[in-house]
Design an enzyme around this catalytic site. Structure first.
Site, PDB file in Angstrom:
ATOM      1  N   HIS A  31     -25.153  37.155  33.895  1.00 56.54           N
ATOM      2  CA  HIS A  31     -24.086  38.164  34.183  1.00 56.54           C
ATOM      3  C   HIS A  31     -23.569  39.110  33.339  1.00 56.54           C
ATOM      4  O   HIS A  31     -22.268  39.329  32.978  1.00 56.54           O
ATOM      5  CB  HIS A  31     -22.816  37.658  35.068  1.00 56.54           C
ATOM      6  CG  HIS A  31     -23.192  36.709  36.306  1.00 56.54           C
ATOM      7  ND1 HIS A  31     -22.994  37.485  37.487  1.00 56.54           N
ATOM      8  CD2 HIS A  31     -23.733  35.820  36.808  1.00 56.54           C
ATOM      9  CE1 HIS A  31     -23.286  36.756  38.514  1.00 56.54           C
ATOM     10  NE2 HIS A  31     -24.250  35.929  38.075  1.00 56.54           N
ATOM     11  N   TYR A  89     -21.049  27.454  30.201  1.00 59.02           N
ATOM     12  CA  TYR A  89     -20.129  28.521  29.905  1.00 59.02           C
ATOM     13  C   TYR A  89     -19.646  28.470  28.554  1.00 59.02           C
ATOM     14  O   TYR A  89     -19.390  29.639  27.947  1.00 59.02           O
ATOM     15  CB  TYR A  89     -19.101  28.620  31.235  1.00 59.02           C
ATOM     16  CG  TYR A  89     -19.460  28.989  32.559  1.00 59.02           C
ATOM     17  CD1 TYR A  89     -20.701  28.917  32.798  1.00 59.02           C
ATOM     18  CD2 TYR A  89     -18.603  29.486  33.151  1.00 59.02           C
ATOM     19  CE1 TYR A  89     -20.946  29.245  34.101  1.00 59.02           C
ATOM     20  CE2 TYR A  89     -18.685  29.786  34.722  1.00 59.02           C
ATOM     21  CZ  TYR A  89     -20.257  29.784  35.064  1.00 59.02           C
ATOM     22  OH  TYR A  89     -20.324  30.163  36.274  1.00 59.02           O
TER      23      TYR A  89
END
Length: 373
Positions: free
Chosen positions: A78, A347
């Site tokens: 992303h 993450y």
């Protein structure tokens, strides 16, 4: 492959389990490294003895760099996105199942968000079939935060971190054709029938014209606790109030046409989504994001997300936020889904890498989008 890329990015820093949530909200980015270290250890040892093939957060992020290349300063998945701001207005209906302050009637909570496209290329060409993402930080009373990362697919293609890693490698494009090796994907799907079934569900979902008319799904299950301590499994999604339009050829022009349309839409007026909480029942899977719950499950309309500004990514906005799905307010807790701890750890690993790298201007510059009012 029904969509380009899947899952939210390995990005962002800050984290928690249910017991870490408030602390995460207060400590901010300064403690990301230490928290990430906890996550990395938990992810590693959950998989058993360390071997050359063990899936660790570091190796997982390495795979993203192997597939998409290394783009310093950007998220490893992303990578292309814009920052957004707005607020969340609860209806009070969510208080029937959770003590979380975000669901109490009468509040209006500031929100920082990020719209994105999956994949590790920060200058990728917008395409209708690329997975769209929306990360949110709800800033709640007493320093609490709720962070969530959603995509516009109704289910996730993978049940486990190992499956996600293997699918990522099977999806790597061959330089000669610009497409994945068909035999590699066929072999992967033969070994992962749950992914084949999830892809069929995703493939049957009608596409929409852009970010503004997309429904965003939280995908993983969580558990909500009410004042008596009783808990129920939940999943959430954001349903647009904007009319849904099907993609048209006239819209799919321009390298950044999806982001340009989002900027123009917000310039004309705020965009809104209803947050729907679906309540699971006994027997509904809470550890498998590839499987939907039955359509007749009870749902609650718990509030409205309003987005009234879009900004180019820059310091102090969503660029530097880790949309860790385990940063949760009191009243919401993780389920037994193994993807949650994996997402949190990956993450954090991605966030730590890009935090120490030089930053480049975002591909999407909001000030360069023509105002067509």
């Amino acid at each position: 492959m029904p969509r380009r890329g899947d899952g939210h990015e390995p990005s962002v820093g800050g984290r928690s389990g249910a017991s870490v949530t408030r602390r995460s909200a207060l400590i901010g980015l300064a403690a990301v490294g230490a928290i990430a270290a906890v996550d990395v250890g938990g992810f590693l040892f959950a998989g058993g003895r360390l071997t050359p093939h063990t899936v660790t957060p570091s190796r997982f992020v390495d795979r993203f760099e192997q597939v998409f290349g290394r783009h310093e300063g950007f998220r490893r998945n992303h990578a292309k996105g814009v920052s957004a701001t707005g607020w969340f207005t609860p209806t009070g209906a969510g208080s029937a199942v959770s003590t979380a302050s975000v669901f109490r009637a009468g509040g209006r909570h500031p929100v920082t968000g990020r719209f994105s496209l999956s994949g590790g290329l920060p200058d990728a060409v917008d395409a209708a079939d690329t997975v769209r993402g929306l990360g949110l930080v709800f800033r709640l009373p007493e320093g609490e935060q709720w962070r969530t990362a959603m995509i516009d697919s109704p289910v996730f293609p993978d049940r486990t971190p190992d499956g996600f890693r293997d699918r990522l490698l099977a999806s790597k494009k061959i330089p000669d054709t610009g497409k994945p090796e068909p035999a590699a994907m066929a072999s992967f799907l033969a070994r992962h029938p749950e992914t084949a079934a999830a892809m069929d569900i995703i493939r049957r979902q009608p596409r929409t014209s852009g970010f503004g008319d997309s429904t965003f799904h939280g995908l993983n299950a969580f558990r909500c606790a009410d004042r008596s301590g009783a808990t129920v499994p939940v999943r959430w999604k954001l349903v647009p109030e904007q009319p849904v339009r099907h993609p048209g050829a006239e819209e799919a022009s321009g390298r950044d046409y999806l982001f340009d349309a989002l900027v123009r839409d917000v310039t004309r007026g705020p965009l809104r989504w209803r947050m729907i909480l679906t309540i699971g029942e006994a027997g509904d899977p809470t550890d498998d994001a590839t499987r939907p719950w039955p359509a007749d499950r009870k749902s609650l309309d718990v509030g409205t997300l309003t987005v009234d500004a879009i900004d180019t990514e820059a310091p102090d906005n969503a660029r530097d936020v880790n949309f860790d799905p385990l940063v949760l307010p009191n009243g919401i807790a993780p389920s037994d889904d193994p993807l949650l701890s994996a997402r949190s750890a990956v993450y954090a690993e991605s966030f730590n890498r890009r935090s120490g790298e030089p930053k480049s201007p975002s591909r999407v510059n909001v000030s360069e989008v023509p105002d067509e009012r």
